[in-house]
Design a protein around this motif. Sequence first.
Motif, PDB file in Angstrom:
ATOM      1  N   MET A   1       0.850  -1.184   0.000  1.00  0.00           N
ATOM      2  CA  MET A   1       0.000   0.000   0.000  1.00  0.00           C
ATOM      3  C   MET A   1       0.887   1.237   0.000  1.00  0.00           C
ATOM      4  O   MET A   1       1.873   1.295   0.714  1.00  0.00           O
ATOM      5  CB  MET A   1      -0.875  -0.010   1.256  1.00  0.00           C
ATOM      6  CG  MET A   1      -1.736   1.206   1.376  1.00  0.00           C
ATOM      7  SD  MET A   1      -2.710   1.358   2.883  1.00  0.00           S
ATOM      8  CE  MET A   1      -3.286  -0.270   3.146  1.00  0.00           C
ATOM      9  N   LYS A   2       0.500   2.224  -0.782  1.00  0.00           N
ATOM     10  CA  LYS A   2       1.229   3.488  -0.828  1.00  0.00           C
ATOM     11  C   LYS A   2       0.241   4.627  -0.611  1.00  0.00           C
ATOM     12  O   LYS A   2      -0.606   4.888  -1.464  1.00  0.00           O
ATOM     13  CB  LYS A   2       1.938   3.655  -2.161  1.00  0.00           C
ATOM     14  CG  LYS A   2       2.714   4.956  -2.256  1.00  0.00           C
ATOM     15  CD  LYS A   2       3.390   5.101  -3.608  1.00  0.00           C
ATOM     16  CE  LYS A   2       4.127   6.413  -3.666  1.00  0.00           C
ATOM     17  NZ  LYS A   2       3.490   7.369  -4.552  1.00  0.00           N
ATOM     18  N   LEU A   3       0.344   5.296   0.513  1.00  0.00           N
ATOM     19  CA  LEU A   3      -0.470   6.478   0.795  1.00  0.00           C
ATOM     20  C   LEU A   3       0.385   7.695   0.479  1.00  0.00           C
ATOM     21  O   LEU A   3       1.494   7.829   0.995  1.00  0.00           O
ATOM     22  CB  LEU A   3      -0.912   6.499   2.258  1.00  0.00           C
ATOM     23  CG  LEU A   3      -1.695   5.277   2.733  1.00  0.00           C
ATOM     24  CD1 LEU A   3      -2.000   5.406   4.221  1.00  0.00           C
ATOM     25  CD2 LEU A   3      -2.970   5.104   1.940  1.00  0.00           C
ATOM     26  N   ASN A   4      -0.111   8.591  -0.349  1.00  0.00           N
ATOM     27  CA  ASN A   4       0.687   9.727  -0.790  1.00  0.00           C
ATOM     28  C   ASN A   4       0.745  10.868   0.215  1.00  0.00           C
ATOM     29  O   ASN A   4       1.796  11.435   0.443  1.00  0.00           O
ATOM     30  CB  ASN A   4       0.154  10.258  -2.120  1.00  0.00           C
ATOM     31  CG  ASN A   4       0.361   9.276  -3.239  1.00  0.00           C
ATOM     32  OD1 ASN A   4       1.339   8.537  -3.258  1.00  0.00           O
ATOM     33  ND2 ASN A   4      -0.573   9.233  -4.162  1.00  0.00           N
ATOM     34  N   ARG A   5      -0.388  11.232   0.768  1.00  0.00           N
ATOM     35  CA  ARG A   5      -0.456  12.355   1.704  1.00  0.00           C
ATOM     36  C   ARG A   5      -1.874  12.422   2.243  1.00  0.00           C
ATOM     37  O   ARG A   5      -2.766  11.735   1.749  1.00  0.00           O
ATOM     38  CB  ARG A   5      -0.093  13.669   1.029  1.00  0.00           C
ATOM     39  CG  ARG A   5      -1.021  14.033  -0.121  1.00  0.00           C
ATOM     40  CD  ARG A   5      -0.555  15.254  -0.873  1.00  0.00           C
ATOM     41  NE  ARG A   5      -1.409  15.451  -2.041  1.00  0.00           N
ATOM     42  CZ  ARG A   5      -2.048  16.564  -2.307  1.00  0.00           C
ATOM     43  NH1 ARG A   5      -1.924  17.597  -1.531  1.00  0.00           N
ATOM     44  NH2 ARG A   5      -2.806  16.660  -3.374  1.00  0.00           N
ATOM     45  N   ILE A   6      -2.107  13.247   3.212  1.00  0.00           N
ATOM     46  CA  ILE A   6      -3.466  13.492   3.690  1.00  0.00           C
ATOM     47  C   ILE A   6      -4.145  14.386   2.664  1.00  0.00           C
ATOM     48  O   ILE A   6      -3.608  15.429   2.288  1.00  0.00           O
ATOM     49  CB  ILE A   6      -3.458  14.148   5.080  1.00  0.00           C
ATOM     50  CG1 ILE A   6      -2.897  13.166   6.104  1.00  0.00           C
ATOM     51  CG2 ILE A   6      -4.851  14.628   5.467  1.00  0.00           C
ATOM     52  CD1 ILE A   6      -2.697  13.749   7.480  1.00  0.00           C
ATOM     53  N   HIS A   7      -5.307  13.997   2.211  1.00  0.00           N
ATOM     54  CA  HIS A   7      -6.029  14.776   1.211  1.00  0.00           C
ATOM     55  C   HIS A   7      -6.829  15.902   1.858  1.00  0.00           C
ATOM     56  O   HIS A   7      -6.784  17.046   1.414  1.00  0.00           O
ATOM     57  CB  HIS A   7      -6.963  13.880   0.394  1.00  0.00           C
ATOM     58  CG  HIS A   7      -7.702  14.627  -0.661  1.00  0.00           C
ATOM     59  ND1 HIS A   7      -8.953  15.161  -0.464  1.00  0.00           N
ATOM     60  CD2 HIS A   7      -7.335  14.946  -1.920  1.00  0.00           C
ATOM     61  CE1 HIS A   7      -9.339  15.782  -1.562  1.00  0.00           C
ATOM     62  NE2 HIS A   7      -8.384  15.663  -2.467  1.00  0.00           N
TER      63      HIS A   7
ATOM     64  N   TYR B   1      -3.179  20.963   1.012  1.00  0.00           N
ATOM     65  CA  TYR B   1      -4.157  20.364   1.913  1.00  0.00           C
ATOM     66  C   TYR B   1      -5.473  21.113   1.887  1.00  0.00           C
ATOM     67  O   TYR B   1      -5.552  22.264   1.477  1.00  0.00           O
ATOM     68  CB  TYR B   1      -3.594  20.293   3.334  1.00  0.00           C
ATOM     69  CG  TYR B   1      -2.304  19.522   3.364  1.00  0.00           C
ATOM     70  CD1 TYR B   1      -2.304  18.134   3.269  1.00  0.00           C
ATOM     71  CD2 TYR B   1      -1.091  20.178   3.427  1.00  0.00           C
ATOM     72  CE1 TYR B   1      -1.122  17.420   3.256  1.00  0.00           C
ATOM     73  CE2 TYR B   1       0.095  19.467   3.407  1.00  0.00           C
ATOM     74  CZ  TYR B   1       0.078  18.090   3.325  1.00  0.00           C
ATOM     75  OH  TYR B   1       1.242  17.392   3.301  1.00  0.00           O
ATOM     76  N   GLN B   2      -6.488  20.449   2.397  1.00  0.00           N
ATOM     77  CA  GLN B   2      -7.831  20.993   2.332  1.00  0.00           C
ATOM     78  C   GLN B   2      -8.590  20.646   3.608  1.00  0.00           C
ATOM     79  O   GLN B   2      -8.425  19.570   4.165  1.00  0.00           O
ATOM     80  CB  GLN B   2      -8.497  20.354   1.118  1.00  0.00           C
ATOM     81  CG  GLN B   2      -9.866  20.799   0.816  1.00  0.00           C
ATOM     82  CD  GLN B   2     -10.301  20.226  -0.528  1.00  0.00           C
ATOM     83  OE1 GLN B   2      -9.557  20.217  -1.488  1.00  0.00           O
ATOM     84  NE2 GLN B   2     -11.520  19.741  -0.571  1.00  0.00           N
ATOM     85  N   ILE B   3      -9.409  21.584   4.055  1.00  0.00           N
ATOM     86  CA  ILE B   3     -10.352  21.337   5.145  1.00  0.00           C
ATOM     87  C   ILE B   3     -11.742  21.396   4.551  1.00  0.00           C
ATOM     88  O   ILE B   3     -12.062  22.310   3.782  1.00  0.00           O
ATOM     89  CB  ILE B   3     -10.208  22.374   6.271  1.00  0.00           C
ATOM     90  CG1 ILE B   3      -8.883  22.165   7.005  1.00  0.00           C
ATOM     91  CG2 ILE B   3     -11.382  22.296   7.249  1.00  0.00           C
ATOM     92  CD1 ILE B   3      -8.619  23.169   8.099  1.00  0.00           C
ATOM     93  N   GLU B   4     -12.563  20.421   4.895  1.00  0.00           N
ATOM     94  CA  GLU B   4     -13.972  20.436   4.521  1.00  0.00           C
ATOM     95  C   GLU B   4     -14.756  20.770   5.773  1.00  0.00           C
ATOM     96  O   GLU B   4     -14.707  20.035   6.756  1.00  0.00           O
ATOM     97  CB  GLU B   4     -14.401  19.066   3.995  1.00  0.00           C
ATOM     98  CG  GLU B   4     -13.716  18.670   2.710  1.00  0.00           C
ATOM     99  CD  GLU B   4     -14.130  17.291   2.232  1.00  0.00           C
ATOM    100  OE1 GLU B   4     -13.872  17.005   1.061  1.00  0.00           O
ATOM    101  OE2 GLU B   4     -14.690  16.498   3.015  1.00  0.00           O
TER     102      GLU B   4
END
Length: 128
Positions: free
Chosen positions: A1-7, A53-56
């Motif tokens: 598994m490869k997680l790139n970053r927090i979306h 990065y993004q906040i919803e």
Amino acid sequence: MKLNRIHHVAIICSNYEKSKDFYVNILGLKIIKETYRKDRQSYKLDLVVGDNYQIELFSFPKSPKRASYPEASGLRHLAFEVDNIEEVIKELANKNIVTEPIRIDDITEKKFTFFSDPDDLPIELYER
């Protein structure tokens, strides 16, 4: 598994207008898109943090409160990296936001502090 970053990080607020004002006008986050979802009676506000990065920010009618204090199991806080913590604290103070005293991380020896959003969500400032 490869997680790139927090979306993104999703936050459900109790008072949409108050939280929108806090994140946009106090913290200075930029609006990507604001959507009202009539079927859910809910707003979704996409905010950009830095370049990656993004906040919803969500509003839902009659959302139950989630305990932040005493510290409960689960997601603990939201942390923002800053270049100069003292400057950011001064900017927040000018906007009537109170921060805790600056502390030093025992492991990294970096400066950090906390303050709260309108729903008492702990927010950390961490100096890089």
